[in-house]
Write an enzyme that holds these catalytic residues in place. Structure first.
Site, PDB file in Angstrom:
ATOM      1  CG  ASP A 144      39.231  35.401  -6.489  1.00  0.00           C
ATOM      2  OD1 ASP A 144      39.425  36.124  -5.860  1.00  0.00           O
ATOM      3  OD2 ASP A 144      39.512  35.446  -7.830  1.00  0.00           O
ATOM      4  CB  SER A 145      35.125  35.627  -5.317  1.00  0.00           C
ATOM      5  OG  SER A 145      35.988  36.281  -5.854  1.00  0.00           O
TER       6      SER A 145
ATOM      7  CD  GLU B 227      34.049  34.702 -12.514  1.00  0.00           C
ATOM      8  OE1 GLU B 227      33.613  33.518 -12.598  1.00  0.00           O
ATOM      9  OE2 GLU B 227      35.205  34.752 -11.500  1.00  0.00           O
TER      10      GLU B 227
ATOM     11  CB  CYS C  24      40.084  42.826  -8.387  1.00  0.00           C
ATOM     12  SG  CYS C  24      39.344  41.379  -8.697  1.00  0.00           S
TER      13      CYS C  24
END
Length: 259
Positions: free
Chosen positions: A10-11, A151, A183
């Site tokens: 995943d990002s 993040e 998401c």
């Protein structure tokens, strides 16, 4: 072959929400997870950039001997999974926003979807959405800024709460009774969302459905791990290791890897 790991990418840290569903359903399996935090978010990148990153991550997981790859990212799924399936021999499991159950069960005939720009603008999402949303008002909202805050370790922050309120208020004014999370970072927002949303608005994400689909494919291909050895879960990030550890509360082995 069956003892080889399930690969995931995943990002960033969001796809760990899918990892938790998989691990709960199949605790005997081995897992390797790639958190591509250095390139997060994918949602505002071009289709070509998303494809390049998805190929890079898939190649690394294949090199590590993964028997199946879960694309634990809505944006990567909608923009790259067809290419991945056409070019590599391992099976790929994708993830899409769960618009179907929301549309089928909505009583107000209005559902909200919070997703990345990359997912909402993709052909795959629009094709899927159009199949199930006849007569349903779909209020789409790009979750700009959410992934960077997560993040950065600012999941439970005043900035996050204010951002979410600004995204949800227009949906609530149109009488939604379902909110679809598009998401894999967003399930971590559920405690905050529940504090903002009226009780009658239900939240739907795709995590359990993806875990079940992965299990089905493994069974079909006789790839279920029947070994009695202790399973391993290894997570690698090219971003801030502390953020990954905080999300998972140090539950699994986490390491920095420059990929």
């Amino acid at each position: 072959m069956s003892t080889k790991p399930i690969g995931m990418f995943d990002s960033g840290v969001g796809g760990t929400s899918i990892l938790m569903e998989l691990h709960t359903l199949m605790p005997n399996e081995n897992y390797i997870y790639l958190a591509d935090s250095k390139n997060a978010p994918y949602g505002n990148k071009t289709k070509e950039e998303i494809l390049q990153l998805s190929v890079k991550n898939s190649k690394l997981l294949i090199e590590k001997g993964c028997k199946i790859i879960v694309v634990a990212c809505n944006t990567a799924t909608t923009n790259a999974i067809s290419h991945l399936r056409s070019n590599y021999n391992v099976p790929f499991i994708g993830i899409e926003p769960a618009i179907k159950p929301a549309a089928l069960h909505s009583k107000t005939k209005a559902v909200g979807i919070l997703a990345t720009k990359g997912t909402l603008s993709s052909d795959l999402f629009h094709n899927t959405s159009s199949l199930f949303t006849s007569g349903i008002k779909v209020i789409e909202q790009v979750g700009e800024g959410i992934v960077p805050l997560i993040e950065a370790g600012k999941l439970y922050s005043p900035e996050m709460e204010e951002l979410l309120k600004s995204y949800l208020e227009p949906m609530l004014s149109q009488d939604i009774d379902y909110l679809v999370l598009g998401c894999t970072h967003y399930p971590y927002l559920i405690p905050i969302l529940n504090s903002i949303l009226p009780r009658e608005v239900k939240i739907i994400d795709s995590g359990l459905a993806v875990a079940r689909q992965t299990q089905t494919v493994l069974k079909t291909r006789s790839l279920i791990n029947k070994s009695q050895q202790k399973a391993s879960v290894k997570l690698f990030t090219n971003g801030n290791l502390d953020v990954l550890k905080s999300i998972l509360a140090d539950k699994f082995e986490t390491s920095y890897l420059d990929f």
